[in-house]
Design an enzyme around this catalytic site. Structure first.
Site, PDB file in Angstrom:
ATOM      1  CG  HIS A 103      -0.258   0.006   2.532  1.00 53.83           C
ATOM      2  ND1 HIS A 103       0.278  -1.134   3.086  1.00 53.83           N
ATOM      3  CD2 HIS A 103      -0.010   0.997   3.421  1.00 53.83           C
ATOM      4  CE1 HIS A 103       0.818  -0.854   4.255  1.00 53.83           C
ATOM      5  NE2 HIS A 103       0.659   0.441   4.488  1.00 53.83           N
ATOM      6  CG  HIS A 130       4.855   5.768   5.012  1.00 52.70           C
ATOM      7  ND1 HIS A 130       4.959   5.823   6.388  1.00 52.70           N
ATOM      8  CD2 HIS A 130       3.596   6.208   4.727  1.00 52.70           C
ATOM      9  CE1 HIS A 130       3.829   6.265   6.907  1.00 52.70           C
ATOM     10  NE2 HIS A 130       2.983   6.506   5.919  1.00 52.70           N
ATOM     11  CG  HIS A 132       0.326   7.097   1.577  1.00 50.30           C
ATOM     12  ND1 HIS A 132      -0.206   5.835   1.732  1.00 50.30           N
ATOM     13  CD2 HIS A 132       0.808   7.446   2.797  1.00 50.30           C
ATOM     14  CE1 HIS A 132      -0.042   5.437   2.984  1.00 50.30           C
ATOM     15  NE2 HIS A 132       0.572   6.395   3.651  1.00 50.30           N
ATOM     16  CG  HIS A 149       2.474  10.196   5.707  1.00 49.39           C
ATOM     17  ND1 HIS A 149       1.426   9.289   5.763  1.00 49.39           N
ATOM     18  CD2 HIS A 149       1.957  11.317   5.148  1.00 49.39           C
ATOM     19  CE1 HIS A 149       0.338   9.838   5.248  1.00 49.39           C
ATOM     20  NE2 HIS A 149       0.635  11.062   4.871  1.00 49.39           N
ATOM     21  CB  THR A 218      -3.792   7.663   6.786  1.00 51.40           C
ATOM     22  OG1 THR A 218      -2.488   7.179   6.423  1.00 51.40           O
ATOM     23  CG2 THR A 218      -3.701   9.140   7.150  1.00 51.40           C
TER      24      THR A 218
END
Length: 245
Positions: A103, A130, A132, A149, A218
């Site tokens: 993810h 990381h 996203h 993040h 999240t």
């Protein structure tokens, strides 16, 4: 020691043990889940975001939490801070490894530590960072191409996340350093790649203005009371879509 005293002593020892175990369990349950097979980002799936809170008891905040993230940065929960005096960075170079978590892509640091930040007088150690894609937070309804993040933790286990948004444009020097390593694990879930020594200070935070609010992780378990600091200035990069989609 009489029988009553012995019973009281045993009770106190057992109570102390149970309390200690409970505290240790609580300290490990707040971390975000790394196994993407346990949940999905697809809303039409049985383990999609709308169902996260029902998948496991410890994920209940995903469905019941009132301070959940992400949100739009124009939300009334968010305040705009016009200086960085409340966010002091004490990062340092550290060995790091990239991991494809399915993810997202995560850069985790070695045991020697990569430094910390100070938020409102409290030190938070940098654990990992990381990305996203697309961005999770929005700005006036606009979603960006990428979101970084930087996850930090203080001595009490509370979390603080520093976030940088990216749009398509000029190449970013920090992401440029990682491109070859990222491309090597793009199509391999759970794959890891040693990166060498990384200096978090190389991440551009080109603004003295940022958004601040109290939210949550999240991803499950959606732990709340996370301090979010989102840099107002949007960075650019032109290659990341190859690695994060």
């Amino acid at each position: 020691m009489d029988k009553i005293s012995i019973r009281c002593f045993i009770f106190l020892v057992l109570t102390s043990f149970v309390t200690t175990v409970s505290c240790l369990s609580a300290a490990t349950d707040y971390r975000e889940v790394e196994d993407e097979h346990e949940f999905s980002y697809e809303w039409n799936q049985e383990n999609g975001p709308a169902k996260w809170g029902k998948l496991r008891p410890e994920w209940k905040m995903c469905g019941k939490g009132e301070m959940q993230s992400p949100i739009d940065l124009m939300n009334k929960r968010v305040r705009l801070v016009t200086h960085l005096k409340k966010l002091t960075r004490h990062y340092k170079p550290c060995n790091a490894t990239l991991k494809n978590r399915g993810h997202d892509m995560m850069l985790k640091f070695g045991e020697e530590g990569s430094g910390s930040i100070t938020v409102n007088g409290t030190e938070y150690k940098l654990l990992q960072l990381h990305w996203h894609s697309p961005s999770e937070h929005t700005m006036n309804g606009r979603r960006f191409a990428l979101e970084l993040h930087m996850v930090h933790e203080n001595i009490n286990g509370s979390l603080a996340v520093v976030t940088v948004l990216y749009k398509i444009g000029r190449p970013d020097s920090f992401l440029g350093l990682l491109e070859n390593k990222l491309s090597a694990i793009t199509d391999q879930n759970e794959a890891e790649k040693y990166v060498d020594v990384i200096d978090p200070r190389d991440i551009k935070i080109g603004s003295r203005k940022f958004y601040r609010y109290i939210g949550s992780l999240t991803t499950p378990p959606c732990t709340q009371n996370v301090i979010w600091t989102v840099v107002k200035k949007v960075n650019t990069h032109r290659y990341f879509l190859l690695f994060f989609t």
